[in-house]
Design an enzyme around this catalytic site. Structure first.
Site, PDB file in Angstrom:
ATOM      1  N   ILE A  12      21.808  15.230 -17.824  1.00 12.48           N
ATOM      2  CA  ILE A  12      21.920  14.862 -16.413  1.00 12.48           C
ATOM      3  C   ILE A  12      21.565  16.157 -15.684  1.00 12.48           C
ATOM      4  O   ILE A  12      22.122  17.215 -15.968  1.00 12.48           O
ATOM      5  CB  ILE A  12      23.330  14.328 -16.052  1.00 12.48           C
ATOM      6  N   SER A  13      20.589  16.080 -14.773  1.00 12.56           N
ATOM      7  CA  SER A  13      20.059  17.313 -14.168  1.00 12.56           C
ATOM      8  C   SER A  13      21.119  18.032 -13.350  1.00 12.56           C
ATOM      9  O   SER A  13      22.091  17.428 -12.878  1.00 12.56           O
ATOM     10  CB  SER A  13      18.884  16.980 -13.256  1.00 12.56           C
ATOM     11  N   GLN A  14      20.864  19.297 -13.145  1.00 16.23           N
ATOM     12  CA  GLN A  14      21.691  20.114 -12.270  1.00 16.23           C
ATOM     13  C   GLN A  14      21.721  19.446 -10.883  1.00 16.23           C
ATOM     14  O   GLN A  14      20.692  18.953 -10.409  1.00 16.23           O
ATOM     15  CB  GLN A  14      21.023  21.487 -12.201  1.00 16.23           C
TER      16      GLN A  14
END
Lengths: 793, 234
Positions: free
Chosen positions: B84-86
């Site tokens: 899950i991206s930053q």
């Protein structure tokens, strides 16, 4: 029992266990390189040495207790070693997939996992080394012949390991090593019900481990794991190889193209992908006639300038660059593939057959750099392999030697060009920007050293993801410059370096939010280049043959600044390789101190002269391992076959040293330090001799070179086997209480030397490392030529 | 991997129960702080984007064992080599496609479902494709649990996009490859924008913005973490 018969059986056991332990190290190297990364190779070597050192210490502390139980302990150690050798297979199945090396610096759990891996690796080496040490101690008067059996076995183990990896996957070779350890137990196994039962149970386990190997889990960061996670992904072929196991994988989502232009409107074709030790090598491109997506990438820049008669493609394993040359009308293509296993896999692929048998393609198998030096022909176009990858490699290859990306290599390639010839190399952009800057610096310096003009003979074209440089042997013509502009306009690329370029041309299709890139590129082609080298927080000075680590960008003084910018959690993602090497060196040094030297504090230190003893044996520990590593590096270049170089150097050094130790029994031990003095002279003369050897014989047949190289190493190997047993003998005569300290400090420094060798090579270079090795051998000489208590000397 | 699969299976089984128990206000203070400290402070200022990030409960899109770090300034693993991206990357990508009501977006790579939830929270219509079936189910379950069932999801190869719903005002390719699929470029509306993160999947270093203008494409390399030498020659 006949004492001679018993001795022969014991020496057979020493030889067999030594074969097993060395072959196992090689299998573990590949297992870890495939499931994690090759950084852990250093871990394997150091942990093995740690096992030997710790066993020596235990033997020193409890010698009498252990020797009185020799009959029972010996088979126990050997069977324990056989069983222990299987443990890493469990780790490979249940632990490796979960281990996250990026989190080593911020997560205690990952450090614990690393320690657990170290422990699993440590146990079999500790058991095996204890068995060897017990046998040494049981017959001290035969130490020379026992040491010979040990080194001969280790030397043979190197060849057995490499031959094994040619035939078997590492998870299959490890049970074979366990079998050898098990066989080593047989000659010394007393016929007791318990012992026979244990031996039988272990043999069944070994058989199961060999016939039904547990699946090896790959780190989530490995290219192969990511590809196999794709739905429907299928391994078409898997091939073992000492130069790296190879996978050929097919998945409907795998498609060809390298930073393809957005103006490419056709389908991206499905491709099969090749992997070596879990790292992606490239996709097989079967298009030899119709246009392929790579023709719509910056890779096609040289073909926009010329239709070359003769093309040399270095590191051509996947065949994509070869297919592109054929498509673009090259009359004769010489493709040099470095990896034999990759080449064999390619040969077995139906997709690649047309390319492999194409009448205009001449395939050769050799290390590309060695080929470049040996080849005497000239070419219209030389293509180097693409540097970097789409996802960035986060410093993963920082410790990989890349001999094709050094200043000297580019100079040699330049010399092989015809008067109008071109040298082309493509690099993926990375952020923070490192690889393109270093590549430009290397090209510019190489060109200038060859008397060229980087402002007139160097062009570069940029897409959204890649940058291709072309260096011409002469200045670019007006027609060629127009051709580059037309190529850029067709595919939506921007010229980055071009004689007569206007600033507006640089960002017509692919804009940059931060235009600092242009400033840096211009600075690298100006007299202010050195200033940028000094100011830039990453190392972007050209890699050179003595330090061929193109992907090592970390500069220690800037680490605090980088951590400020990226944070501790992200920092490893920027520069992982050297940080892991530094951390493992530290961990192993601490373990060596704790397991080898600290326990010795309980022992008496003799009547003085301990400092000299420590100096003598620490010098030997460091010197041996550093000489070995430098020679492997030099012979990899000389032979052009890194695996053969490893086998030859390690095998000859170990067997030669074994013969030396056997010979030591006939020599006086009165002044053992003098042999170190001779070694210092010999090492320095080798530093001069090897380049001369390369000069004379690099053009010879491979096996002649291997033979000559092997013979050249023999005197050095023999001499390297002398100072240790002679020193031990002298010490045993004068200050027996210091013998355990001698073993301990030698083991400890061998661990630290092996772990720290990479850091030295990266920071100081191989030449200085060889001099440091000579310096280490000077220590025994400085220790007083003869080992003796201070009071008497 | 076994542990992660087990956790995923358990999560799928109990997700209907969780839908009823989640409170939207849960961990709201952490979200406000995340938006203030990590996102607005770095220059994202589109009101719709900031509001969506304040609303969407990110902790419902991360594996339970990572929940404690849901609002931390970094990507988190969700299994199958995906993350899950930053939060900042999600915000930057969302702002770049100019979100809002009456706009239609395609996301390639549903993953945890968080990016799709943020887009739909701006009032946009969102289509999302995920290649790995297990992750597609995981993302779908997360979206339902967090109260965003209106996101249209499906499992399949993102290469072909979602032609039935094209053209799109924006396309977010969260699982990028070495080449941008031509069908996706076809499905981008004129004046539309496509955003692709470039660099390590575990530490995105830059974003690539593709703009379609009259059938032609212009790209811009954006640097979320702007890198300059620390000591420049004066």
């Amino acid at each position: 029992m006949n004492p001679d018969g018993r001795l022969r059986r014991q020496q057979l056991a020493i030889g067999l266990i030594s074969v097993a332990l060395l072959a196992d190290q090689l299998a573990l190297l590949q297992l870890l390189a495939t499931s994690q990364w090759h950084h852990f190779a250093y871990l394997v070597i150091s942990v093995a040495l740690l096992g030997f050192g710790a066993a020596g210490t235990l033997l020193s502390l409890a010698r009498q207790w252990l020797l009185t139980r020799l009959e029972r302990l010996l088979p126990l150690c050997l069977l324990g070693c056989a069983l222990g050798l299987l443990l890493p297979l469990l780790a490979a199945t249940f632990l490796f997939g979960q281990f996250d090396s990026y989190l080593l610096f911020v997560s205690f759990a990952e450090i614990l996992k690393l320690l657990l891996v170290c422990l699993l690796l440590f146990l079999p080496f500790f058991c095996g080394a204890l068995a060897i040490g017990l046998l040494f101690a049981a017959a001290p008067e035969r130490i020379g012949s026992s040491y010979f059996a040990n080194l001969l076995g280790s030397g043979l183990g190197c060849f057995v390991g490499l031959a094994g990896l040619e035939l078997l996957f590492p998870e299959q070779l490890i049970p074979v090593c366990a079998l050898l350890a098990w066989l080593a137990a047989l000659p010394v196994l007393a016929v007791r019900r318990g012992a026979v039962g244990a031996a039988a149970a272990i043999s069944v386990l070994i058989l199961i481990a060999f016939l039904k190997p547990l699946p090896v889990q790959l780190s989530q960061y490995k290219d192969l794991r990511r590809t196999l996670d794709l739905p429907g992904a299928e391994i078409l072929e898997r091939r073992p190889g000492a130069d790296g196991q190879v996978h050929l994988v097919q998945a409907s989502q795998l498609r060809g193209g390298t930073a393809v232009s957005l103006n490419w409107r056709k389908e991206l074709p499905r491709v099969q992908a090749l992997f070596s030790n879990g790292d992606r090598v490239g996709g097989l491109d079967p298009h030899l006639v119709e246009e392929s997506p790579d023709d719509a990438s910056t890779l096609a820049l040289p073909y926009a300038l010329t239709t070359p008669q003769r093309v040399l493609i270095l590191a051509a394993e996947s065949g994509a660059a070869v297919a592109q040359a054929v498509r673009n009308g090259a009359k004769q293509v010489r493709a040099v593939a470095a990896s034999r296993t990759l080449w064999q896999t390619l040969s077995a692929s139906k997709v690649a057959q047309e390319l492999l048998n194409h009448p205009r393609v001449d395939w050769r198998q050799s290390a590309p750099r060695t080929w470049l030096v040996r080849d005497r022909e000239s070419y219209g176009l030389i293509i180097l392999p693409t540097v970097g990858s789409f996802g960035g490699s986060s410093g993963l290859y920082a410790l990989n030697e890349q001999p094709l990306l050094t200043r000297e290599a580019l100079q040699q390639a330049y010399r092989r060009l015809q008067p109008e010839g071109l040298l082309a190399v493509t690099v993926w952009f990375d952020y923070p920007l490192r690889k393109p800057l270093r590549l430009l610096a290397t090209l510019a310096e190489a060109l200038e050293l060859e008397g060229g003009d980087s402002l007139q003979q160097l062009v570069a074209v940029r897409s959204w993801g890649t940058l291709t440089f072309c260096v011409k042997k002469s200045s670019f013509t007006v027609v060629e410059l127009a051709g580059i502009r037309a190529f850029c306009a067709r595919w939506g690329f921007d010229p980055l370096l071009l004689p007569g370029l206007t600033p507006a041309e640089r960002q017509r299709h692919n804009r940059l939010q931060d235009a600092q890139l242009f400033v840096w590129f211009d600075q690298l082609l100006s007299p202010a280049r050195q200033q940028l080298y000094a100011d830039y927080p990453f190392r972007i000075t050209p890699a050179v043959d003595d330090r061929p680590f193109f992907a090592q960008f970390l500069r220690w003084p800037f680490i605090a600044d980088l951590i400020d910018l990226y944070g501790t959690r992200s920092m490893p993602f920027v520069e992982l390789g050297l940080l892991v090497a530094a951390l493992t060196t530290l961990v192993l040094l601490l373990l060596a101190l704790a397991l080898i030297l600290l326990p010795l504090l309980r022992l008496p230190k003799g009547e003085g002269g301990l400092g000299r003893t420590l100096l003598y044996f620490s010098g030997l520990g460091l010197g041996y391992i550093w000489v070995e590593l430098v020679l492997i590096h030099r012979f990899s270049f000389y032979l052009g076959q890194p695996v053969l170089a490893l086998a030859l150097v390690v095998g000859v050094l170990l067997i030669g040293s074994g013969c030396g130790s056997l010979l030591s029994g006939k020599l006086s031990a009165a002044r053992p330090g003098r042999w170190s003095g001779v070694l210092v002279l010999l090492i320095v003369s080798y530093a001069l001799l090897i380049p001369a050897l390369e000069q004379v014989s690099l053009g010879w047949n491979l096996w002649l070179r291997a033979l000559l190289g092997g013979f050249t190493l023999v005197p050095l190997a023999l001499l390297m086997g002398l100072p240790f047993p002679l020193g031990l003998r002298r010490l045993a005569e004068l200050t027996p209480a210091q013998v355990p300290w001698a073993w301990g400090v030698n083991g400890c420094l061998s661990v630290a030397g092996a772990a720290g060798a990479t850091l030295i090579a990266v920071e100081l270079g191989f030449q200085l490392m060889l001099l440091l090795a000579a310096g280490a051998y000077l220590l025994p000489l400085l220790a007083g030529v003869a080992i003796k208590p201070a009071s008497s000397g | 991997m076994f542990m992660k699969r087990t956790a995923l299976a358990v999560l799928l089984l109990i997700s209907p129960l969780l839908v009823q128990t989640v409170q939207p206000s849960e961990r709201a203070a952490e979200r406000l702080e995340m938006v203030r400290e990590q996102i607005a402070a770095r220059g994202v200022n589109d009101p719709a984007t900031l509001q969506a990030l304040r609303e969407v409960p990110r902790h419902l899109f991360v594996p339970p064992d990572q929940s404690y770090a849901a609002y931390a300034d970094g990507p988190l693993p969700i299994g199958y080599g995906q993350t899950i991206s930053q939060p900042y990357i999600v915000a930057a990508m969302t702002e770049l496609v100019r979100p809002g009501p009456n706009r239609k977006f395609l996301e390639v790579g549903t993953g945890s479902g968080y990016q799709a939830a943020v887009l739909v929270a701006t009032g946009a219509e969102v289509y999302s494709i995920e290649l790995i079936p297990q992750l597609a189910r995981y993302g779908q379950a997360n979206l339902a649990r967090a109260g965003y069932p209106q996101v249209r999801t499906r499992s399949g190869d993102g290469y072909y996009g979602w032609p039935e719903a094209a053209p799109f005002d924006g396309i977010l390719v969260t699982a990028a490859a070495e080449a941008v699929p031509p069908p996706l470029l076809e499905q981008l509306a004129d004046g539309g924008r496509m955003v692709i993160p470039v660099g390590s999947r575990f530490f995105t270093q830059t974003l690539l913005l593709v703009e379609k203008r009259g059938g032609k494409f212009v790209t811009t390399n954006l640097m979320p973490v702007r890198f300059v030498p620390f000591r420049r020659a004066e």
